[in-house]
Write a protein that holds these residues in place. Structure first.
Motif, PDB file in Angstrom:
ATOM      1  N   ALA A  66       0.882  -0.874  -0.114  1.00 15.31           N
ATOM      2  CA  ALA A  66       0.082  -0.005  -0.052  1.00 15.31           C
ATOM      3  C   ALA A  66       0.819   1.173  -0.014  1.00 15.31           C
ATOM      4  N   ASN A  67       0.502   2.291  -0.709  1.00 17.16           N
ATOM      5  CA  ASN A  67       1.055   3.401  -0.843  1.00 17.16           C
ATOM      6  C   ASN A  67       0.192   4.652  -1.604  1.00 17.16           C
ATOM      7  N   GLU A  68       0.391   5.809  -1.254  1.00 17.15           N
ATOM      8  CA  GLU A  68      -0.482   6.639  -2.267  1.00 17.15           C
ATOM      9  C   GLU A  68       0.218   6.922  -3.480  1.00 17.15           C
ATOM     10  N   ASP A  69       1.142   6.563  -3.820  1.00 17.58           N
ATOM     11  CA  ASP A  69       1.637   6.554  -5.134  1.00 17.58           C
ATOM     12  C   ASP A  69       1.624   5.212  -5.805  1.00 17.58           C
ATOM     13  N   GLU A  70       0.893   4.961  -6.827  1.00 22.51           N
ATOM     14  CA  GLU A  70       0.502   3.646  -7.700  1.00 22.51           C
ATOM     15  C   GLU A  70       1.804   3.290  -8.291  1.00 22.51           C
ATOM     16  N   LYS A  71       2.752   4.182  -8.459  1.00 18.41           N
ATOM     17  CA  LYS A  71       3.955   3.416  -9.115  1.00 18.41           C
ATOM     18  C   LYS A  71       4.682   2.604  -8.147  1.00 18.41           C
ATOM     19  N   ALA A 115      -2.201 -12.673  -6.162  1.00 18.26           N
ATOM     20  CA  ALA A 115      -2.253 -11.193  -6.095  1.00 18.26           C
ATOM     21  C   ALA A 115      -3.296 -10.478  -7.067  1.00 18.26           C
ATOM     22  N   PRO A 116      -4.340 -10.537  -6.876  1.00 13.43           N
ATOM     23  CA  PRO A 116      -5.666 -10.001  -7.763  1.00 13.43           C
ATOM     24  C   PRO A 116      -5.264  -8.590  -7.765  1.00 13.43           C
ATOM     25  N   LEU A 117      -5.527  -8.258  -8.867  1.00 11.31           N
ATOM     26  CA  LEU A 117      -5.541  -6.726  -9.461  1.00 11.31           C
ATOM     27  C   LEU A 117      -7.018  -6.075  -9.227  1.00 11.31           C
ATOM     28  N   GLY A 118      -7.170  -5.253  -8.145  1.00  5.83           N
ATOM     29  CA  GLY A 118      -8.488  -4.687  -7.886  1.00  5.83           C
ATOM     30  C   GLY A 118      -8.662  -3.197  -8.641  1.00  5.83           C
ATOM     31  N   GLN A 119      -9.653  -2.428  -8.251  1.00  2.00           N
ATOM     32  CA  GLN A 119      -9.829  -1.323  -8.616  1.00  2.00           C
ATOM     33  C   GLN A 119      -9.282  -0.060  -8.098  1.00  2.00           C
ATOM     34  N   ILE A 120      -8.666  -0.455  -6.790  1.00  6.42           N
ATOM     35  CA  ILE A 120      -7.977   0.565  -6.021  1.00  6.42           C
ATOM     36  C   ILE A 120      -6.412   0.116  -6.276  1.00  6.42           C
ATOM     37  N   LEU A 121      -5.991   0.976  -7.159  1.00  8.41           N
ATOM     38  CA  LEU A 121      -4.378   0.473  -7.477  1.00  8.41           C
ATOM     39  C   LEU A 121      -3.536   0.924  -6.594  1.00  8.41           C
ATOM     40  N   LYS A 122      -4.098   1.577  -5.545  1.00  2.45           N
ATOM     41  CA  LYS A 122      -2.799   2.093  -4.457  1.00  2.45           C
ATOM     42  C   LYS A 122      -2.603   0.977  -3.378  1.00  2.45           C
ATOM     43  N   LYS A 123      -3.392  -0.192  -3.643  1.00  4.72           N
ATOM     44  CA  LYS A 123      -3.506  -1.155  -2.625  1.00  4.72           C
ATOM     45  C   LYS A 123      -3.373  -2.684  -3.445  1.00  4.72           C
ATOM     46  N   GLN A 124      -2.414  -3.640  -2.858  1.00  2.00           N
ATOM     47  CA  GLN A 124      -2.510  -4.692  -3.457  1.00  2.00           C
ATOM     48  C   GLN A 124      -2.463  -5.788  -2.316  1.00  2.00           C
ATOM     49  N   ASP A 125      -3.440  -6.754  -2.408  1.00  2.00           N
ATOM     50  CA  ASP A 125      -3.246  -7.722  -1.595  1.00  2.00           C
ATOM     51  C   ASP A 125      -2.499  -8.981  -2.076  1.00  2.00           C
ATOM     52  N   VAL A 126      -1.634  -9.799  -1.186  1.00  2.00           N
ATOM     53  CA  VAL A 126      -0.896 -10.630  -1.793  1.00  2.00           C
ATOM     54  C   VAL A 126      -1.068 -11.886  -0.626  1.00  2.00           C
ATOM     55  N   LEU A 127      -0.842 -13.063  -1.321  1.00  2.00           N
ATOM     56  CA  LEU A 127      -1.123 -14.443  -0.597  1.00  2.00           C
ATOM     57  C   LEU A 127       0.026 -15.190  -1.022  1.00  2.00           C
ATOM     58  N   ILE A 128       1.061 -15.669   0.045  1.00  3.32           N
ATOM     59  CA  ILE A 128       2.171 -16.596  -0.382  1.00  3.32           C
ATOM     60  C   ILE A 128       2.151 -17.738   0.210  1.00  3.32           C
ATOM     61  N   GLN A 129       2.200 -18.818  -0.420  1.00  9.48           N
ATOM     62  CA  GLN A 129       2.125 -20.253   0.056  1.00  9.48           C
ATOM     63  C   GLN A 129       3.411 -20.794  -0.120  1.00  9.48           C
ATOM     64  N   LEU A 130       4.070 -21.373   1.067  1.00 11.88           N
ATOM     65  CA  LEU A 130       5.267 -21.909   1.235  1.00 11.88           C
ATOM     66  C   LEU A 130       5.403 -23.364   1.574  1.00 11.88           C
ATOM     67  N   ARG A 131       6.471 -24.099   1.362  1.00  7.69           N
ATOM     68  CA  ARG A 131       6.507 -25.498   1.622  1.00  7.69           C
ATOM     69  C   ARG A 131       7.813 -25.633   2.133  1.00  7.69           C
ATOM     70  N   ALA A 132       8.052 -25.904   3.496  1.00  4.54           N
ATOM     71  CA  ALA A 132       9.463 -26.382   4.103  1.00  4.54           C
ATOM     72  C   ALA A 132       9.906 -27.890   3.945  1.00  4.54           C
ATOM     73  N   ASP A 133      10.355 -28.319   3.226  1.00  8.53           N
ATOM     74  CA  ASP A 133      10.565 -29.807   3.319  1.00  8.53           C
ATOM     75  C   ASP A 133      11.151 -30.300   4.845  1.00  8.53           C
ATOM     76  N   ASP A 134      12.038 -29.723   5.377  1.00 10.45           N
ATOM     77  CA  ASP A 134      12.451 -29.936   6.675  1.00 10.45           C
ATOM     78  C   ASP A 134      11.613 -29.013   7.635  1.00 10.45           C
ATOM     79  N   PRO A 135      10.625 -29.952   8.587  1.00  8.56           N
ATOM     80  CA  PRO A 135       9.812 -29.470   9.230  1.00  8.56           C
ATOM     81  C   PRO A 135      10.050 -28.356  10.431  1.00  8.56           C
ATOM     82  N   LEU A 136      11.497 -28.646  10.846  1.00  4.81           N
ATOM     83  CA  LEU A 136      11.993 -27.757  11.919  1.00  4.81           C
ATOM     84  C   LEU A 136      12.321 -26.453  11.604  1.00  4.81           C
TER      85      LEU A 136
END
Length: 283
Positions: A66-71, A115-136
């Motif tokens: 999120a930022n006031e500057d869309e760039k 990272a869906p592109l919505g109508q409000i370009l000053k805000k971008q929601d992001v979901l990141i899914q990771l898998r760690a093969d080592d469970p520790l």
């Protein structure tokens, strides 16, 4: 919480500089899924369950750019996605520091992002899914972990003749207490530096050893044994077949581990470095 995602060439904070972490961060405070096999007990009540193991760790991170500057929003999104794309060819390092000041890390692959592109370009929601093969989850420090050095065990004990029963044979000098202050068993990397002859590294605490046979290491030779990935290299070349038949890829138990380096030639001045990170199953 401070959260940083890093590749071999770059890193991005996920909770500063126009990127803000959103609730809930999943996969770090609970246990990984438990994997086992089960069935029914034929001809009697109840059933059976096989040995249980932790599965790979799944981690879900939600954040918003999120930022006031869309760039700035667009550039940050591109920068983050470029880093995540590197997760297709290498493990990324997720580093995080809790509000209590404890620093941890895991290495993981990217399995999905949205990272869906919505109508409000000053805000971008992001979901990141990771898998760690080592469970520790491992303690993090900039030095890369803990290093303990073993030197060749010098035999100074024995017994005198005539002797009395019970017979007591004393040990030698050179045992080292290697402290694993984490809560879980961890697999170290062992680096052997010559000169050494048929070197053995033993852990008296759990009665494990790893030994190279028919092996003479000069002062310039380096053997690296990764006990987690079960690889053995000499000056970068595979020498897995140098292992003795009764070798095991030794582990470090929580607490003090009494360890020693043994060489067939007692005058050898080589050493063994035991490199590891403190491991935890949850933060």
């Amino acid at each position: 919480m401070e959260l940083t995602l890093a590749s071999s060439t770059r890193e991005i904070s996920l909770n500063s500089d126009s990127i803000y972490l959103q609730p809930d961060l999943e996969g770090l405070t609970g246990l990984p899924n438990i994997r086992s096999t089960n069935g029914v007990a034929a001809g009697s009540d109840g059933g059976w369950t096989s040995a249980q193991f932790f599965d790979a760790r799944s981690i879900s991170i939600k954040c918003v750019i999120a930022n006031e500057d869309e760039k700035i929003v667009e550039n940050k999104r591109r920068e983050l996605m470029s880093l995540l794309a590197q997760g297709k060819t290498e493990e990324l390092e997720l580093r995080f520091t809790t509000s209590a000041g404890n620093a941890y890390m895991v290495k993981a692959r990217v399995t999905a992002t949205t990272a869906p592109l919505g109508q409000i370009l000053k805000k971008q929601d992001v979901l990141i899914q990771l898998r760690a093969d080592d469970p520790l989850i491992y303690a993090y420090n900039e030095e890369g972990g803990t290093v303990a050095t073993l030197f060749v065990l010098k035999a100074t004990g024995g017994f005198e003749i005539p002797f009395q029963i019970p017979l007591v044979i004393t040990g030698g000098e050179g045992y080292t207490a290697v402290s694993n202050v984490g809560t879980e068993v961890v697999y170290p990397t062992i680096v052997l530096n010559g000169p050494l002859h048929n070197p053995q590294v033993i852990n008296q605490t759990n009665n494990q050893k790893i030994e190279l046979v028919n092996t003479t290491l000069s002062s310039t030779d380096v053997v690296e044994i990764d006990t987690r990935t079960r690889t053995v290299t000499l000056n970068g070349s595979d020498v897995y077949d140098y292992l003795s038949e009764d070798s095991s890829f030794l582990q470090l138990e929580p607490g003090d581990n009494t360890m020693a380096l043994i060489s067939d030639t007692a005058s050898d001045t080589g050493s063994a470095q035991i490199k590891f990170k403190q491991g935890f199953i949850t933060i």
